[in-house]
Design an enzyme around this catalytic site. Structure first.
Site, PDB file in Angstrom:
ATOM      1  N   HIS A 215       0.882  -1.238  -0.081  1.00  0.00           N
ATOM      2  CA  HIS A 215       0.128   0.084  -0.063  1.00  0.00           C
ATOM      3  C   HIS A 215       0.778   1.258   0.058  1.00  0.00           C
ATOM      4  CE1 HIS A 215       0.763  -0.740   4.340  1.00  0.00           C
ATOM      5  NE2 HIS A 215       0.371   0.757   4.609  1.00  0.00           N
ATOM      6  N   LYS A 219       5.999   5.275  -1.301  1.00  0.00           N
ATOM      7  CA  LYS A 219       6.980   6.242  -0.148  1.00  0.00           C
ATOM      8  C   LYS A 219       8.142   6.146  -0.560  1.00  0.00           C
ATOM      9  CE  LYS A 219       3.890   6.685   3.623  1.00  0.00           C
ATOM     10  NZ  LYS A 219       3.718   6.176   4.973  1.00  0.00           N
TER      11      LYS A 219
HETATM   12 FE   LIG Z   1      -0.315   5.741   2.577  1.00  0.00          FE
HETATM   13 FE   LIG Z   2       0.559   2.194   6.092  1.00  0.00          FE
END
Ligand SMILES: [Fe+2]
Ligand SMILES: [Fe+2]
Length: 365
Positions: A215, A219
């Site tokens: 998910h 990042k």
């Molecule tokens: Fe997220």
């Molecule tokens: Fe998370």
């Protein structure tokens, strides 16, 4: 083929005929058993599991053709080879025997050599078929083992990829381990609900367990100054942070597009894109609303928020208490969370707590 391996049951009401069978077949090293009628034959079949039956058509009681039909309708007996034998010449009765599953027909009186040669052909076929079945079974076992191995490697690769991305974020120790357990648990519970039964099955549950860890994979594309910032993000910084959904979603979308066989990643793509969407339409990146949000992302949203508020953070010294967690989660029902899925979450909240305890880790501040 070794004759001694073959078991033959001879069924005839004539004791003389049975003696002839016994003499001929033993001479050729077959293992022989005899029965005088269908009832005795049935007992012998269950005791000795013969490879081949020589069956007289004209038996007292249950006729040979009826007994043949009975054998061929029994799942555990239908593969036994049956040669019908009779003194009759009525072609219809002979044809009927073949239609009912006999492999051969011999007219009495028969020649010893003819009997033995015919039996040999059928026994060879039986052993050939048994060997092939064994080969196919062994092959299937190997294929299953290999495909399990490939699946394990695939799952481990995905998890290590997600772990690598997570390693840049100092706050998320064991977050992935918990997320996938929460997502699996919630999906298992939803599978029992009539509303979700058609969407959620064992395949979905296995997939969400493996894909939920992706998910936040996007990042990796967020700079340290924002990702590692100990204070609350500014509005502009938060806008940049939101991009992790697009970075991760796009990467997985492209992988799905380029690899026909990577369809299993499509759930990972949906989760990466949509796990910050909100039921009320006020989420990001696409402001999807309600059931426009893929169900896997709605499930992960509950798991992700629950985990985020379950542990202390750099900007939050003390972790929330159980009642505070409940209040926060409850206040987001219908806002962030799908109310129907949330209802199920509430039912199993205790099991969420158990997962939290099992997978809690010391955070690396
Ligand atoms: Fe997220
Ligand atoms: Fe998370």
């Amino acid at each position: 083929m070794e004759n001694s391996k073959a078991n033959i049951l001879c069924v005839d009401d004539s004791p003389t005929q049975l003696l002839i069978y016994r003499k001929y077949l033993r001479k050729h090293n077959y293992s022989v058993d005899i029965a005088k009628d269908s009832t005795e034959a049935m007992k012998k079949i269950l005791q000795t599991k013969p490879d081949l039956i020589i069956l007289d058509i004209e038996l007292p009681g249950i006729k040979g053709t009826n007994f043949l039909q009975f054998i061929k309708h029994k799942e555990e007996l239908k593969d036994i080879c049956v040669i019908m034998v009779s003194g009759i010449t009525d072609i219809e009765i002979i044809l009927d025997s073949f239609r009912k599953g006999a492999v051969d027909y011999l007219k009495k009186p028969f020649d010893e050599d003819e009997l033995i040669l015919r039996i040999r052909v059928h026994i060879e076929n039986i052993f050939f078929r048994k060997n092939k079945e064994e080969e196919v079974n062994n092959l299937n076992i190997k294929i299953t083992e290999k495909s399990n191995e490939i699946n394990d490697i695939k799952d481990a690769t995905i998890f290590s990829l997600a772990k690598l991305a997570e390693s840049r974020d100092p706050e998320t120790g064991n977050h992935l381990e918990r997320i996938r357990e929460y997502a699996k648990l919630l999906s298992e519970e939803l599978e029992k609900e009539e509303k979700y039964g058609y969407l959620i099955n064992k395949g979905f549950i296995k997939n969400i367990y493996n894909m939920s860890v992706l998910h936040d994979i996007g990042k990796v594309g967020i700079g340290d100054s924002i990702l590692l910032k100990p204070d609350k993000l500014t509005k502009d910084e938060f806008e940049i942070m939101k991009n992790h959904t697009l970075i991760g979603g796009d990467a997985l979308k492209e992988t799905c597009y380029l690899n026909r066989n990577a369809n299993f990643l499509s759930m990972g793509r949906d989760i990466a894109f949509y796990h910050h969407e909100r039921w009320n339409g006020k989420g990001y990146p696409f402001s999807l609303k309600g059931e426009e949000i893929p169900i896997a992302a709605r499930i992960v949203a509950i798991a992700d928020v629950y985990d985020a508020i379950s542990f202390k953070r750099v900007y939050r010294e003390k972790p929330f208490s159980d009642s505070q967690i409940y209040e926060i989660m409850n206040s987001e029902c219908g806002n962030i969370f799908d109310p129907n899925i949330f209802k199920v979450f509430i039912r199993i909240e205790n099991k969420f707590k158990e997962i939290k305890e099992t997978f809690k880790s010391s955070y690396k501040f």
